[in-house]
Design a protein around this motif. Structure first.
Motif, PDB file in Angstrom:
ATOM      1  N   TYR A 187       4.421  85.057  44.822  1.00 55.69           N
ATOM      2  CA  TYR A 187       5.009  86.392  44.971  1.00 55.69           C
ATOM      3  C   TYR A 187       6.004  86.287  46.119  1.00 55.69           C
ATOM      4  O   TYR A 187       5.646  85.823  47.202  1.00 55.69           O
ATOM      5  CB  TYR A 187       3.915  87.407  45.322  1.00 55.69           C
ATOM      6  N   ASN A 188       7.255  86.666  45.877  1.00 53.71           N
ATOM      7  CA  ASN A 188       8.247  86.537  46.953  1.00 53.71           C
ATOM      8  C   ASN A 188       9.022  87.827  47.163  1.00 53.71           C
ATOM      9  O   ASN A 188       9.201  88.634  46.244  1.00 53.71           O
ATOM     10  CB  ASN A 188       9.202  85.374  46.677  1.00 53.71           C
ATOM     11  N   THR A 189       9.469  87.996  48.433  1.00 51.01           N
ATOM     12  CA  THR A 189      10.432  89.057  48.744  1.00 51.01           C
ATOM     13  C   THR A 189      11.702  88.381  49.316  1.00 51.01           C
ATOM     14  O   THR A 189      12.293  88.886  50.260  1.00 51.01           O
ATOM     15  CB  THR A 189       9.856  90.053  49.778  1.00 51.01           C
ATOM     16  N   ILE A 190      12.051  87.250  48.786  1.00 49.42           N
ATOM     17  CA  ILE A 190      13.124  86.349  49.222  1.00 49.42           C
ATOM     18  C   ILE A 190      12.634  85.619  50.473  1.00 49.42           C
ATOM     19  O   ILE A 190      12.281  84.450  50.396  1.00 49.42           O
ATOM     20  CB  ILE A 190      14.463  87.063  49.459  1.00 49.42           C
ATOM     21  N   GLU A 191      12.669  86.260  51.625  1.00 54.03           N
ATOM     22  CA  GLU A 191      11.899  85.866  52.795  1.00 54.03           C
ATOM     23  C   GLU A 191      10.958  87.040  53.032  1.00 54.03           C
ATOM     24  O   GLU A 191      11.303  88.187  52.740  1.00 54.03           O
ATOM     25  CB  GLU A 191      12.786  85.679  54.030  1.00 54.03           C
ATOM     26  N   GLY A 192       9.812  86.778  53.584  1.00 55.07           N
ATOM     27  CA  GLY A 192       8.907  87.883  53.868  1.00 55.07           C
ATOM     28  C   GLY A 192       7.502  87.386  54.137  1.00 55.07           C
ATOM     29  O   GLY A 192       7.208  86.200  53.965  1.00 55.07           O
ATOM     30  N   VAL A 244       4.597  90.058  38.756  1.00 54.27           N
ATOM     31  CA  VAL A 244       3.905  88.883  39.287  1.00 54.27           C
ATOM     32  C   VAL A 244       2.701  88.471  38.428  1.00 54.27           C
ATOM     33  O   VAL A 244       2.425  87.273  38.275  1.00 54.27           O
ATOM     34  CB  VAL A 244       3.526  89.080  40.775  1.00 54.27           C
ATOM     35  N   ASP A 245       2.024  89.436  37.798  1.00 50.68           N
ATOM     36  CA  ASP A 245       0.858  89.057  36.992  1.00 50.68           C
ATOM     37  C   ASP A 245       1.256  88.195  35.792  1.00 50.68           C
ATOM     38  O   ASP A 245       0.561  87.239  35.453  1.00 50.68           O
ATOM     39  CB  ASP A 245       0.103  90.306  36.513  1.00 50.68           C
ATOM     40  N   ASN A 246       2.376  88.534  35.163  1.00 52.51           N
ATOM     41  CA  ASN A 246       2.847  87.708  34.043  1.00 52.51           C
ATOM     42  C   ASN A 246       3.179  86.308  34.519  1.00 52.51           C
ATOM     43  O   ASN A 246       2.901  85.318  33.836  1.00 52.51           O
ATOM     44  CB  ASN A 246       4.111  88.313  33.409  1.00 52.51           C
ATOM     45  N   ALA A 247       3.809  86.230  35.694  1.00 55.92           N
ATOM     46  CA  ALA A 247       4.185  84.914  36.223  1.00 55.92           C
ATOM     47  C   ALA A 247       2.933  84.084  36.521  1.00 55.92           C
ATOM     48  O   ALA A 247       2.885  82.882  36.227  1.00 55.92           O
ATOM     49  CB  ALA A 247       5.024  85.079  37.483  1.00 55.92           C
ATOM     50  N   ILE A 248       1.901  84.747  37.052  1.00 52.23           N
ATOM     51  CA  ILE A 248       0.663  84.014  37.370  1.00 52.23           C
ATOM     52  C   ILE A 248      -0.015  83.530  36.081  1.00 52.23           C
ATOM     53  O   ILE A 248      -0.523  82.415  36.012  1.00 52.23           O
ATOM     54  CB  ILE A 248      -0.297  84.892  38.215  1.00 52.23           C
ATOM     55  N   GLN A 249       0.069  84.376  35.055  1.00 53.06           N
ATOM     56  CA  GLN A 249      -0.525  83.992  33.768  1.00 53.06           C
ATOM     57  C   GLN A 249       0.154  82.736  33.205  1.00 53.06           C
ATOM     58  O   GLN A 249      -0.499  81.814  32.719  1.00 53.06           O
ATOM     59  CB  GLN A 249      -0.340  85.130  32.780  1.00 53.06           C
ATOM     60  N   ARG A 250       1.476  82.706  33.305  1.00 52.98           N
ATOM     61  CA  ARG A 250       2.223  81.539  32.828  1.00 52.98           C
ATOM     62  C   ARG A 250       1.872  80.298  33.664  1.00 52.98           C
ATOM     63  O   ARG A 250       1.698  79.205  33.145  1.00 52.98           O
ATOM     64  CB  ARG A 250       3.737  81.834  32.887  1.00 52.98           C
ATOM     65  N   ARG A 251       1.750  80.493  34.983  1.00 51.93           N
ATOM     66  CA  ARG A 251       1.358  79.379  35.853  1.00 51.93           C
ATOM     67  C   ARG A 251      -0.013  78.840  35.447  1.00 51.93           C
ATOM     68  O   ARG A 251      -0.252  77.633  35.451  1.00 51.93           O
ATOM     69  CB  ARG A 251       1.299  79.849  37.314  1.00 51.93           C
ATOM     70  N   LYS A 252      -0.916  79.749  35.114  1.00 51.94           N
ATOM     71  CA  LYS A 252      -2.264  79.310  34.724  1.00 51.94           C
ATOM     72  C   LYS A 252      -2.187  78.456  33.454  1.00 51.94           C
ATOM     73  O   LYS A 252      -2.827  77.410  33.357  1.00 51.94           O
ATOM     74  CB  LYS A 252      -3.177  80.515  34.480  1.00 51.94           C
ATOM     75  N   ALA A 253      -1.370  78.898  32.506  1.00 50.27           N
ATOM     76  CA  ALA A 253      -1.237  78.148  31.252  1.00 50.27           C
ATOM     77  C   ALA A 253      -0.698  76.737  31.548  1.00 50.27           C
ATOM     78  O   ALA A 253      -1.139  75.748  30.948  1.00 50.27           O
ATOM     79  CB  ALA A 253      -0.309  78.896  30.296  1.00 50.27           C
ATOM     80  N   ILE A 254       0.231  76.648  32.483  1.00 50.14           N
ATOM     81  CA  ILE A 254       0.799  75.337  32.837  1.00 50.14           C
ATOM     82  C   ILE A 254      -0.265  74.464  33.515  1.00 50.14           C
ATOM     83  O   ILE A 254      -0.412  73.278  33.191  1.00 50.14           O
ATOM     84  CB  ILE A 254       2.040  75.524  33.747  1.00 50.14           C
ATOM     85  N   VAL A 277     -13.687  81.809  41.489  1.00 46.98           N
ATOM     86  CA  VAL A 277     -12.430  82.089  42.183  1.00 46.98           C
ATOM     87  C   VAL A 277     -11.353  82.549  41.205  1.00 46.98           C
ATOM     88  O   VAL A 277     -11.183  81.980  40.122  1.00 46.98           O
ATOM     89  CB  VAL A 277     -11.944  80.824  42.950  1.00 46.98           C
ATOM     90  N   LYS A 278     -10.622  83.597  41.607  1.00 45.72           N
ATOM     91  CA  LYS A 278      -9.416  83.998  40.873  1.00 45.72           C
ATOM     92  C   LYS A 278      -8.247  83.348  41.612  1.00 45.72           C
ATOM     93  O   LYS A 278      -7.974  83.699  42.768  1.00 45.72           O
ATOM     94  CB  LYS A 278      -9.297  85.522  40.891  1.00 45.72           C
ATOM     95  N   TYR A 279      -7.599  82.380  40.977  1.00 46.09           N
ATOM     96  CA  TYR A 279      -6.528  81.620  41.629  1.00 46.09           C
ATOM     97  C   TYR A 279      -5.167  82.253  41.345  1.00 46.09           C
ATOM     98  O   TYR A 279      -5.019  83.046  40.412  1.00 46.09           O
ATOM     99  CB  TYR A 279      -6.515  80.176  41.114  1.00 46.09           C
ATOM    100  N   ASN A 280      -4.165  81.819  42.110  1.00 44.48           N
ATOM    101  CA  ASN A 280      -2.795  82.277  41.799  1.00 44.48           C
ATOM    102  C   ASN A 280      -1.906  81.126  41.309  1.00 44.48           C
ATOM    103  O   ASN A 280      -0.745  81.341  41.020  1.00 44.48           O
ATOM    104  CB  ASN A 280      -2.162  83.006  42.991  1.00 44.48           C
ATOM    105  N   TYR A 281      -2.470  79.916  41.255  1.00 38.68           N
ATOM    106  CA  TYR A 281      -1.754  78.748  40.710  1.00 38.68           C
ATOM    107  C   TYR A 281      -0.404  78.519  41.406  1.00 38.68           C
ATOM    108  O   TYR A 281       0.606  78.274  40.767  1.00 38.68           O
ATOM    109  CB  TYR A 281      -1.596  78.876  39.188  1.00 38.68           C
ATOM    110  N   MET A 351       5.712  73.556  39.273  1.00 30.24           N
ATOM    111  CA  MET A 351       4.810  74.653  38.900  1.00 30.24           C
ATOM    112  C   MET A 351       5.532  75.968  39.112  1.00 30.24           C
ATOM    113  O   MET A 351       5.737  76.389  40.248  1.00 30.24           O
ATOM    114  CB  MET A 351       3.552  74.556  39.774  1.00 30.24           C
ATOM    115  N   HIS A 352       5.982  76.559  38.000  1.00 30.50           N
ATOM    116  CA  HIS A 352       6.560  77.897  38.091  1.00 30.50           C
ATOM    117  C   HIS A 352       6.624  78.531  36.708  1.00 30.50           C
ATOM    118  O   HIS A 352       6.448  77.846  35.691  1.00 30.50           O
ATOM    119  CB  HIS A 352       7.934  77.862  38.770  1.00 30.50           C
ATOM    120  N   HIS A 353       6.912  79.831  36.709  1.00 32.33           N
ATOM    121  CA  HIS A 353       6.798  80.619  35.484  1.00 32.33           C
ATOM    122  C   HIS A 353       7.853  80.271  34.433  1.00 32.33           C
ATOM    123  O   HIS A 353       7.722  80.645  33.279  1.00 32.33           O
ATOM    124  CB  HIS A 353       6.902  82.109  35.831  1.00 32.33           C
ATOM    125  N   GLU A 354       8.900  79.551  34.828  1.00 37.29           N
ATOM    126  CA  GLU A 354       9.982  79.275  33.874  1.00 37.29           C
ATOM    127  C   GLU A 354       9.907  77.893  33.238  1.00 37.29           C
ATOM    128  O   GLU A 354      10.786  77.533  32.458  1.00 37.29           O
ATOM    129  CB  GLU A 354      11.336  79.437  34.574  1.00 37.29           C
TER     130      GLU A 354
END
Ligand code: T4K
Length: 369
Positions: A187-192, A244-254, A277-281, A351-354
């Motif tokens: 999860y990003n806010t560019i920098e944050g 972010v939830d969709n992105a995490i789901q895709r990460r999990k699939a990877i 544990v619920k991971y964020n991958y 490892m990323h959603h794309e």
């Protein structure tokens, strides 16, 4: 199969058209930073998403570490892990605190609680563990040591956005936890970043500290710093929460594909996921055993690069091997055998959603002989 560049990560970006109306509101209001409307909204939305009562936003993930140490008045020596990004230890150094490195557990990459007590001295005031790659630390064991010796615990949870254990946020443990919302994070806010605490009074103090120590127009209660997040990034952060939830789901699939395809490759190992544990991958680290795999970690890393696959060796070298810290007694190699083993073998795979099927095939074909 193409030869396009595959990077270790690619930032999650909200659709530009979704951001436009928020930008228009910011332009209209002319309120750009200093606890603005979207800043307040994002703190509230994150506290709901992360299931924690108090969130203080920051402009990156390093400043909350610095401010946590100030807020808890940590001095002397702090026990920490060498297997992390260098910001963890730099935050101690910038506060004039001596880091004391303790070895990690090979099963998680996190500080080994069994080795903490031996590192405690009369000068020890706190423990600063890291949930590395989002793997939860042994929070109960760490807390019982902290209670026994009257130490504070500050978790560097930079990688642990949304991670839960037994249904409870991992950010609930310790005295405070910090998050990073850098572009490379799940999860990003560019920098944050953010600092999580457990009571309203502490949040108030943190909020003063991130605003130069100002408590009202003419009162400065402490030598604070400027850690404030601006309105553009707070608005962007609000939008990110929708995606972010969709992105995490895709990460999990990877992660599932990597696990399936690599589980029988001799000389390649990875951490086991726990069912509690619920991971964020956020990362997919693998560890190369040169003898069994046939080629060294660095050879594999270079081979990937030559095929336009840019994996990363997070976290090599160990923090304890950088020039600032190398001379500390706790940096000796004998003190940190497991950390060295992990750092010498690690490669974080892309490892990323794309990532697409073709990308994964290219990575895996190269690794599976
Ligand atoms: N504690 C821990 C445990 C941390 O891991 C970190 C940061 C911190 C504290 C401090 O939080 P921050 O103050 O940074 O919020 C990256 C990040 O800069 C850093 O945030 C992160 N940890 C660390 C583990 O990794 P680099 O030097 O590897 O980033 P860079 O620029 O080489 O980018 C990595 C890959 O991402 C490249 O393949 C390119 C891609 N990328 C990068 C950026 C910035 C993009 O595609 N787009 C981008 O905008 O440090």
């Amino acid at each position: 199969m193409g030869n396009k560049k595959i990077l270790v990560t690619s930032p999650l970006l909200p659709p530009l058209k979704e951001l436009q109306p928020y930008l228009e509101k910011i332009w209209e209001s002319k309120w750009l930073t200093n606890n603005g409307h979207y800043h307040t909204q994002l703190e509230k939305a994150l506290s709901e998403y992360l299931k924690v009562p108090y969130v203080s936003l920051f402009t990156n993930g390093t400043l909350p570490l610095m401010v946590a140490l100030q807020a808890l008045r940590i001095t002397g020596e702090v026990i920490t892990t060498p297997y992390s990004f260098v910001a963890t230890t730099h935050a101690l150094w910038w506060n004039g605190i001596k880091p004391v490195f303790v070895d990690v557990d090979l099963a998680t990459g996190n500080i080994d609680p069994n080795k903490i007590e031996a590192a405690i001295t009369p000068k020890t005031t706190a423990i600063m563990p890291v949930h590395v790659y989002g793997n939860p630390c042994d929070v109960e064991a760490i807390q019982s040591i902290a209670d026994k010796y009257g130490l504070k615990v500050i978790y560097d949870a930079a990688h642990a956005f949304g991670v839960e254990e037994n249904g409870k946020s991992i950010l609930e443990y310790g005295d405070m936890s910090t998050l990073s919302f850098h572009a490379t994070k799940t999860y990003n806010t560019i920098e944050g970043g953010a600092l999580i605490c457990h009571d309203a009074k502490t949040k108030e103090q943190i909020d003063y500290l991130k605003n130069f120590g100002f408590a009202g127009e003419t009162t400065v209660i402490a030598p604070g710093i400027n850690g404030k997040m601006d309105e553009v990034r707070a608005a962007y952060g609000l939008l990110q929460l929708k995606h972010v939830d969709n992105a995490i789901q895709r990460r999990k699939a990877i992660a599932d594909i990597y696990r399936k395809e690599l589980k029988n490759v001799e000389g390649i190992t990875f951490f086991q996921d726990l069912s509690t544990v619920k991971y964020n991958y956020s990362y997919f680290p693998i560890f190369v055993d040169e003898e069994k795999y046939g080629i060294s970690r660095d050879r594999l890393y270079e081979k990937m690069k030559s095929k336009n696959i840019f994996a990363r060796r997070y976290f090599y070298p160990l923090i304890s091997d950088f020039s600032t810290y190398r001379g500390l007694p706790s940096s000796s190699k004998d003190n940190l055998p497991n950390a060295h083993k992990l750092a010498d073998g690690v490669i974080c795979l892309p490892m990323h959603h794309e990532l697409e099927e073709d990308d994964l095939s290219r990575i895996l074909e190269l690794m599976v002989k």
